[in-house]
Enzyme design. Structure first.
Site, PDB file in Angstrom:
ATOM      1  N   LYS A   1      44.566  18.155  31.026  1.00 35.81           N
ATOM      2  CA  LYS A   1      45.600  19.021  31.594  1.00 35.81           C
ATOM      3  C   LYS A   1      46.878  18.934  30.759  1.00 35.81           C
ATOM      4  O   LYS A   1      47.270  19.902  30.120  1.00 35.81           O
ATOM      5  CB  LYS A   1      45.898  18.619  33.039  1.00 35.81           C
ATOM      6  CG  LYS A   1      44.668  18.501  33.924  1.00 35.81           C
ATOM      7  CD  LYS A   1      43.968  19.820  34.164  1.00 35.81           C
ATOM      8  CE  LYS A   1      42.827  19.666  35.150  1.00 35.81           C
ATOM      9  NZ  LYS A   1      42.133  20.924  35.428  1.00 35.81           N
TER      10      LYS A   1
ATOM     11  N   TRP B   1      39.993  18.975  45.704  1.00 32.50           N
ATOM     12  CA  TRP B   1      39.597  17.778  44.964  1.00 32.50           C
ATOM     13  C   TRP B   1      39.605  16.541  45.838  1.00 32.50           C
ATOM     14  O   TRP B   1      38.705  15.700  45.748  1.00 32.50           O
ATOM     15  CB  TRP B   1      40.473  17.602  43.729  1.00 32.50           C
ATOM     16  CG  TRP B   1      40.166  18.633  42.688  1.00 32.50           C
ATOM     17  CD1 TRP B   1      40.972  19.634  42.244  1.00 32.50           C
ATOM     18  CD2 TRP B   1      38.922  18.800  41.978  1.00 32.50           C
ATOM     19  NE1 TRP B   1      40.323  20.414  41.312  1.00 32.50           N
ATOM     20  CE2 TRP B   1      39.061  19.918  41.135  1.00 32.50           C
ATOM     21  CE3 TRP B   1      37.718  18.105  41.997  1.00 32.50           C
ATOM     22  CZ2 TRP B   1      38.038  20.360  40.293  1.00 32.50           C
ATOM     23  CZ3 TRP B   1      36.679  18.545  41.162  1.00 32.50           C
ATOM     24  CH2 TRP B   1      36.851  19.665  40.322  1.00 32.50           C
TER      25      TRP B   1
ATOM     26  N   ASP C   1      45.027  10.076  42.409  1.00 30.22           N
ATOM     27  CA  ASP C   1      44.427  10.962  41.408  1.00 30.22           C
ATOM     28  C   ASP C   1      45.545  11.821  40.836  1.00 30.22           C
ATOM     29  O   ASP C   1      46.093  12.695  41.505  1.00 30.22           O
ATOM     30  CB  ASP C   1      43.357  11.822  42.081  1.00 30.22           C
ATOM     31  CG  ASP C   1      42.702  12.813  41.133  1.00 30.22           C
ATOM     32  OD1 ASP C   1      43.167  12.965  39.989  1.00 30.22           O
ATOM     33  OD2 ASP C   1      41.718  13.451  41.556  1.00 30.22           O
TER      34      ASP C   1
END
Length: 403
Positions: free
Chosen positions: A229, A115, A204
């Protein structure tokens, strides 16, 4: 299971608390006695705006967000913020340093997994500045390609005055996470940043948001997280933005900055209390119910303690399997994620046998990301100790049956 539900160890969208889903089901038909379902109600109604304010208040309290930072709700997920943080912080840098040319503006990226690599690539694609890889975890893998650890502090080389400094706190695909213990060599190297300055530090937190406290939150310019999540359904993104990073992007554009789409502008979101356009009403509602449950359940430390216990149980079962050559961990000790534990099951057909056996026992979502394969155990907040114990029991049983 009698109600047809299984244990969802998937990496996202994640498992959600059953009692929250039951409450949300009521709200789908009648939100807070309005006679209108939450998916139908106006986002500008006094009932919804009050609920949105409550959700914001819970986040501020749970994470101890300082008054210097705004909490914003938007769309686009983490991938949307790969673009938004670049555009907004380059606009800020343009206002601070209008004389600099684009090639003189630097964006620092710490690359620790799939990511952060994608985020770095998006910064390069958008232009407006030069990308500097401040640290690259691949250097410490055997093949120079895999992501299996957090780089040591000595490896970081930050720029003198970057437009932004980006890191991904938890890499969902690769199972690598920065330690929350700042004395650990796998922690983020805050001590290497310029001290006493308003740092353009961007984190992030999409796959670890509200799983434990955020170290040195006040030192961050932007923290962002997709909700799917630990917090709610896909479609909602939460931002924590320091107020000096909420800038007039149109003024920056007049000085040569890349124009920022109006719905990506942090100033637009802040000026309209996250209601410039229709927000993700249903995901906000479910996330708000989760936040209320967390607050009523003792706060973030309770969840952090539970998540540590779940992590330690799975790691112990993984090490037991490694000692008997049944499992093989993918991430080095110290950098293993609390949220996404990844490993292989070596041997012809063994991995599929493990996954099939888990599936038959009502445990799903354990296959690793398609780009790396293997097994991935995602231990988000809604996974209970009982769920974890069931998987640990199966892992130990599989080892015993294999050796």
């Amino acid at each position: 299971m009698s109600d047809g539900r299984v244990i969802n160890f998937g990496a996202g969208p994640s498992a959600l608390p059953t009692d929250v889903l039951e409450e949300a089901n009521k709200g789908l038909l009648n939100f807070q006695g309005t006679g209108i379902g939450i998916a139908e109600i106006s986002h500008r109604s006094k009932e919804f705006t009050a609920f949105l304010n409550e959700a914001e208040s819970h986040i501020r309290t749970l994470l101890e967000v300082p008054s210097t930072h705004k909490i914003l709700f938007t769309q686009g997920g983490g991938s949307g913020q790969f673009s938004a943080v670049v555009l907004n912080l380059l606009a800020r840098h343009r206002l601070l340093h209008p004389q600099l040319k684009d090639e003189e503006r630097v964006m620092d990226y710490v690359v620790t997994g799939s990511w952060s690599k994608k985020a770095m690539q998006e910064a390069g694609r958008l232009g407006g500045g030069r990308v500097n890889i401040a640290a690259d975890a691949r250097r410490y893998s055997n093949d120079g390609k895999a992501f299996n650890s957090v780089p040591p502090h000595d490896d970081y080389a930050f720029s003198a005055d970057p437009a932004l400094i980006y890191y991904c706190e938890n890499e969902t695909v690769d199972g690598v996470q920065f330690s929350d213990d700042l004395s650990s060599p796998a922690s983020f190297p805050f001590e290497k940043l310029t001290q006493g300055a308003l740092l353009p530090l961007v984190a992030d937190y999409s796959s670890s948001f509200l799983s434990r406290p955020i170290p040195r939150l006040a030192d961050h310019a932007v923290v962002f997280a997709g909700a799917q999540k630990n917090l709610g359904p896909a479609g909602l993104t939460i931002l924590i933005v320091r107020q000096d990073c909420i800038v007039d992007v149109d003024a920056a554009a007049k000085l040569g900055a890349t124009p920022v789409p109006i719905t990506l502008s942090y100033k637009t979101l802040a000026d309209h209390s996250s209601l410039y356009n229709t927000p993700s009403v249903l995901p906000i509602y479910i996330a708000g119910l989760v936040l209320r449950k967390m607050s009523d359940g003792g706060g973030l430390q309770v969840y952090a303690q539970s998540n540590r216990q779940k992590f330690e149980k799975i790691v112990a079962a993984l090490k037991n399997g490694e000692e008997k050559d049944v499992f093989k961990a993918k991430v080095k000790d110290g950098s293993v994620s609390w949220m996404n534990i990844v490993f292989d099951v070596p041997g012809e057909g063994r991995q599929q046998k493990f996954l099939d056996g888990a599936d038959k026992r009502g445990m799903k979502g354990l296959a690793g990301h398609r780009s790396v394969g293997g097994v991935r155990v995602s231990l988000y907040n809604a996974i209970t100790q009982q769920d974890t114990d069931k998987l640990v029991g199966y892992m130990n049983e599989f080892v015993a049956d294999t050796v």
